[in-house]
Design a protein around this motif. Sequence first.
Motif, PDB file in Angstrom:
ATOM      1  N   SER A 169       7.099   4.936  36.013  1.00  0.00           N
ATOM      2  CA  SER A 169       7.888   3.761  36.225  1.00  0.00           C
ATOM      3  C   SER A 169       7.014   2.544  37.279  1.00  0.00           C
ATOM      4  CB  SER A 169       9.207   4.255  37.073  1.00  0.00           C
ATOM      5  OG  SER A 169       8.737   4.829  38.489  1.00  0.00           O
ATOM      6  N   LEU A 170       6.141   2.937  37.950  1.00  0.00           N
ATOM      7  CA  LEU A 170       5.378   2.363  38.786  1.00  0.00           C
ATOM      8  C   LEU A 170       4.595   1.291  37.736  1.00  0.00           C
ATOM      9  CD1 LEU A 170       4.429   4.379  41.878  1.00  0.00           C
ATOM     10  CD2 LEU A 170       5.689   2.170  41.847  1.00  0.00           C
ATOM     11  N   ALA A 171       3.670   1.971  36.669  1.00  0.00           N
ATOM     12  CA  ALA A 171       2.775   1.457  36.219  1.00  0.00           C
ATOM     13  C   ALA A 171       2.888   1.137  34.807  1.00  0.00           C
ATOM     14  CB  ALA A 171       1.378   2.124  36.469  1.00  0.00           C
ATOM     15  N   GLY A 172       3.978   1.630  34.102  1.00  0.00           N
ATOM     16  CA  GLY A 172       4.088   1.790  32.897  1.00  0.00           C
ATOM     17  C   GLY A 172       3.170   2.228  31.912  1.00  0.00           C
ATOM     18  N   PRO A 173       2.804   2.065  30.652  1.00  0.00           N
ATOM     19  CA  PRO A 173       1.645   2.512  29.849  1.00  0.00           C
ATOM     20  C   PRO A 173       0.348   2.605  30.649  1.00  0.00           C
ATOM     21  CG  PRO A 173       3.187   1.233  28.348  1.00  0.00           C
ATOM     22  CD  PRO A 173       3.554   0.987  29.907  1.00  0.00           C
ATOM     23  N   SER A 174       0.120   1.598  31.432  1.00  0.00           N
ATOM     24  CA  SER A 174      -1.460   1.739  32.178  1.00  0.00           C
ATOM     25  C   SER A 174      -1.612   2.820  32.994  1.00  0.00           C
ATOM     26  CB  SER A 174      -1.368   0.119  32.894  1.00  0.00           C
ATOM     27  OG  SER A 174      -0.352   0.466  33.978  1.00  0.00           O
ATOM     28  N   ILE A 175      -0.470   3.648  33.147  1.00  0.00           N
ATOM     29  CA  ILE A 175      -0.807   5.017  33.903  1.00  0.00           C
ATOM     30  C   ILE A 175      -1.813   5.636  33.238  1.00  0.00           C
ATOM     31  CG2 ILE A 175       1.225   6.340  32.850  1.00  0.00           C
ATOM     32  CD1 ILE A 175      -0.012   6.453  36.409  1.00  0.00           C
ATOM     33  N   ILE A 176      -1.988   5.637  31.877  1.00  0.00           N
ATOM     34  CA  ILE A 176      -2.712   6.121  30.889  1.00  0.00           C
ATOM     35  C   ILE A 176      -4.265   5.974  31.544  1.00  0.00           C
ATOM     36  CG2 ILE A 176      -3.737   6.817  28.655  1.00  0.00           C
ATOM     37  CD1 ILE A 176      -0.887   5.985  27.493  1.00  0.00           C
ATOM     38  N   PHE A 177      -4.586   4.718  31.751  1.00  0.00           N
ATOM     39  CA  PHE A 177      -5.913   4.379  32.402  1.00  0.00           C
ATOM     40  C   PHE A 177      -6.164   5.127  33.767  1.00  0.00           C
ATOM     41  CE2 PHE A 177      -4.613   1.008  29.374  1.00  0.00           C
ATOM     42  CZ  PHE A 177      -5.273   1.420  28.241  1.00  0.00           C
ATOM     43  N   VAL A 178      -5.197   4.897  34.505  1.00  0.00           N
ATOM     44  CA  VAL A 178      -5.184   5.538  35.711  1.00  0.00           C
ATOM     45  C   VAL A 178      -5.817   6.785  35.851  1.00  0.00           C
ATOM     46  CG1 VAL A 178      -3.898   6.131  37.948  1.00  0.00           C
ATOM     47  CG2 VAL A 178      -3.410   3.781  36.900  1.00  0.00           C
ATOM     48  N   TYR A 179      -5.001   7.814  34.993  1.00  0.00           N
ATOM     49  CA  TYR A 179      -5.641   9.068  34.983  1.00  0.00           C
ATOM     50  C   TYR A 179      -6.665   9.352  34.304  1.00  0.00           C
ATOM     51  CZ  TYR A 179      -0.820  10.855  36.097  1.00  0.00           C
ATOM     52  OH  TYR A 179       0.378  11.347  36.874  1.00  0.00           O
ATOM     53  N   MET A 180      -7.262   8.591  33.392  1.00  0.00           N
ATOM     54  CA  MET A 180      -8.605   8.461  32.840  1.00  0.00           C
ATOM     55  C   MET A 180      -9.574   8.379  33.852  1.00  0.00           C
ATOM     56  SD  MET A 180      -7.956   7.007  28.908  1.00  0.00           S
ATOM     57  CE  MET A 180      -9.608   7.298  28.679  1.00  0.00           C
ATOM     58  N   ILE A 181      -9.338   7.344  34.708  1.00  0.00           N
ATOM     59  CA  ILE A 181     -10.332   6.748  36.032  1.00  0.00           C
ATOM     60  C   ILE A 181     -10.432   7.649  36.666  1.00  0.00           C
ATOM     61  CG2 ILE A 181     -10.743   4.971  37.766  1.00  0.00           C
ATOM     62  CD1 ILE A 181      -9.368   2.788  35.858  1.00  0.00           C
ATOM     63  N   ILE A 182      -9.058   8.095  37.483  1.00  0.00           N
ATOM     64  CA  ILE A 182      -9.399   9.238  38.310  1.00  0.00           C
ATOM     65  C   ILE A 182     -10.177  10.800  37.858  1.00  0.00           C
ATOM     66  CG2 ILE A 182      -7.967  10.622  39.779  1.00  0.00           C
ATOM     67  CD1 ILE A 182      -5.711   8.644  39.672  1.00  0.00           C
ATOM     68  N   GLY A 183      -9.588  10.804  36.672  1.00  0.00           N
ATOM     69  CA  GLY A 183     -10.487  11.937  36.143  1.00  0.00           C
ATOM     70  C   GLY A 183     -11.726  11.862  35.840  1.00  0.00           C
ATOM     71  N   PHE A 184     -12.524  10.675  35.590  1.00  0.00           N
ATOM     72  CA  PHE A 184     -13.720  10.342  35.383  1.00  0.00           C
ATOM     73  C   PHE A 184     -14.514  10.563  36.643  1.00  0.00           C
ATOM     74  CE2 PHE A 184     -17.137   7.066  35.731  1.00  0.00           C
ATOM     75  CZ  PHE A 184     -18.105   7.509  34.455  1.00  0.00           C
ATOM     76  N   MET A 185     -13.846  10.059  37.901  1.00  0.00           N
ATOM     77  CA  MET A 185     -14.361  10.047  38.957  1.00  0.00           C
ATOM     78  C   MET A 185     -14.752  11.522  39.452  1.00  0.00           C
ATOM     79  SD  MET A 185     -15.424   6.973  39.940  1.00  0.00           S
ATOM     80  CE  MET A 185     -15.083   5.401  39.636  1.00  0.00           C
ATOM     81  N   LEU A 186     -13.677  12.296  39.454  1.00  0.00           N
ATOM     82  CA  LEU A 186     -13.547  13.633  39.889  1.00  0.00           C
ATOM     83  C   LEU A 186     -14.479  14.658  39.116  1.00  0.00           C
ATOM     84  CD1 LEU A 186      -9.928  14.066  41.267  1.00  0.00           C
ATOM     85  CD2 LEU A 186     -11.904  13.523  42.376  1.00  0.00           C
ATOM     86  N   PHE A 187     -14.775  14.395  38.113  1.00  0.00           N
ATOM     87  CA  PHE A 187     -15.859  14.975  37.232  1.00  0.00           C
ATOM     88  C   PHE A 187     -17.159  15.242  37.906  1.00  0.00           C
ATOM     89  CE2 PHE A 187     -19.374  14.949  34.114  1.00  0.00           C
ATOM     90  CZ  PHE A 187     -18.986  16.125  33.571  1.00  0.00           C
ATOM     91  N   PHE A 188     -17.452  13.841  38.583  1.00  0.00           N
ATOM     92  CA  PHE A 188     -18.707  13.750  39.310  1.00  0.00           C
ATOM     93  C   PHE A 188     -18.656  14.572  40.549  1.00  0.00           C
ATOM     94  CE2 PHE A 188     -19.155  10.549  36.212  1.00  0.00           C
ATOM     95  CZ  PHE A 188     -20.635  10.535  35.701  1.00  0.00           C
ATOM     96  N   VAL A 189     -17.686  14.493  41.197  1.00  0.00           N
ATOM     97  CA  VAL A 189     -17.283  15.265  42.458  1.00  0.00           C
ATOM     98  C   VAL A 189     -17.378  16.730  42.070  1.00  0.00           C
ATOM     99  CG1 VAL A 189     -15.844  15.873  44.230  1.00  0.00           C
ATOM    100  CG2 VAL A 189     -15.741  13.539  43.469  1.00  0.00           C
ATOM    101  N   MET A 190     -16.994  17.219  40.983  1.00  0.00           N
ATOM    102  CA  MET A 190     -17.125  18.685  40.562  1.00  0.00           C
ATOM    103  C   MET A 190     -18.576  18.881  40.212  1.00  0.00           C
ATOM    104  SD  MET A 190     -14.146  20.200  40.593  1.00  0.00           S
ATOM    105  CE  MET A 190     -14.416  21.506  39.780  1.00  0.00           C
ATOM    106  N   ARG A 191     -19.337  17.904  39.459  1.00  0.00           N
ATOM    107  CA  ARG A 191     -20.669  18.200  39.236  1.00  0.00           C
ATOM    108  C   ARG A 191     -21.583  18.429  40.427  1.00  0.00           C
ATOM    109  NH1 ARG A 191     -22.670  18.197  33.736  1.00  0.00           N
ATOM    110  NH2 ARG A 191     -24.683  18.841  34.914  1.00  0.00           N
ATOM    111  N   ALA A 192     -21.312  17.440  41.665  1.00  0.00           N
ATOM    112  CA  ALA A 192     -21.891  17.581  42.645  1.00  0.00           C
ATOM    113  C   ALA A 192     -21.624  18.811  43.678  1.00  0.00           C
ATOM    114  CB  ALA A 192     -21.611  16.550  43.686  1.00  0.00           C
TER     115      ALA A 192
END
Length: 470
Positions: A50-73
């Motif tokens: 409700s806050l972001a509409g379909p752009s929420i898909i990109f939000v989840y992808m960006i956060i997931g991308f960042m946290l992948f590197f946290v996990m690798r570290a």
Amino acid sequence: MVDQIKAVADEQASGEQSLRRNLTNRHIQLIAIGGAIGTGLFMGSGKTISLAGPSIIFVYMIIGFMLFFVMRAMGELLLSNLEYKSFSDFAADLLGPWAGYFTGWTYWFCWVVTGMADVVAITAYAQFWFPGLSEWVASLAVVLLLLGLNLATVKMFGEMEFWFAMIKIVAIVALIIVGLVMVLMHFQSPTGVEASFTHLWDNGGWFPKGISGFFAGFQIAVFAFVGIELVGTTAAETKDPEKSLPRAINSIPLRIIMFYVLALIVIMSVTPWNSVVPNKSPFVELFVLVGLPAAASIINFVVLTSAASSANSGVFSTSRMLFGLAQDGVAPKSFGKLSKRAVPATGLTFSCICLLGGVVLIYVKPDVITAFTLVTTVSAILFMFVWTIIMCSYLVYRKKRPHLHEQSKFKMPLGKLMCWVCMAFFVFVLVLLTLEADTREALLVTPLWFVVLGVCWLLMGKKRLANLRK
């Protein structure tokens, strides 16, 4: 002091006060998946849509991308020294005793707060079947069940988390398949809405709420990923961590695409984003809207299981963190004692008592989604602190121990660069939290935790804690 340290070492050597490596690769993989699929996806996605509409898909992808590197570290650091029980250990080793103390207690508090959010969520899901059920009865029953399961053995925790995660996986895959079939068959809901992928861009485009709506989506979406680092607390109880941990961490991108992106695409294709009810789970509402109340009950069971799974993970991780803190002399000694089944029973009981704070929260904030937003924001801020400590530890590790990095078989890609990128991203998210009144309230409250920790640190004395680490 030296004699006390020797006594602890002797106890650990005899195996009486050491954690056992009873978690297999099967457990670790599903615990990692369970951590990646948080309560925030089921409970919070309605508000984020409700806050972001379909752009929420990109939000989840960006956060997931960042946290992948946290996990690798985190993975590279844990595997650089198998004596590390969790990330609070390498934080203390690389950054100093203060970092282990702040990280350990903050992570404990993270999961207590997250557990409260899960208790709030479970109460909401229980209302679906039992509208008249008292909130405190449902909450108390869940906490007692979790305590009983975790007091058994670590293998019991592994088995429960395995099946909890399996239920979530089956449900999301089923949701994706059913949703795709509905779209392909041009299924019409009782309200006359036809399922179609065009809903993703027909109602105002991909960014219907503009850039401000897109940014607002980050606020709750971050909470959906808390627990992704859970495998880091299982390091001391994992069989063959050199194989299990890399496998679990490397599969994160695939999980993000399947469990978050595809699920949200399907939900917004069957139900237009502007028809999603923000204070209800869209996973449940999807089936209600298309006239399948029995399926809605099943999905409600799944999301309730997901919340219970998250709370189960929280109880496990908090008790292990308290165990490590007690062994380091920065928590009551009783938390560092194990039961006959090699379980930190005192720490488990203490964490479960703290979870009952969720009941109090519901009385203070009767609106479930308001309570959920407040708690999840506090939790997300604290988790970002822990993730930042992991990145700072990695930077120091690269500087102080380059030989270990060279020897590593699980090097973090673009190591130093991505550390700074990820930390800048966390600062960006904190700035976004100031934009909404409810998240700003939580942002203002959170520093009190660090003030309390700082006072306790000064009272205990830095010198004594430094000696314990030697």
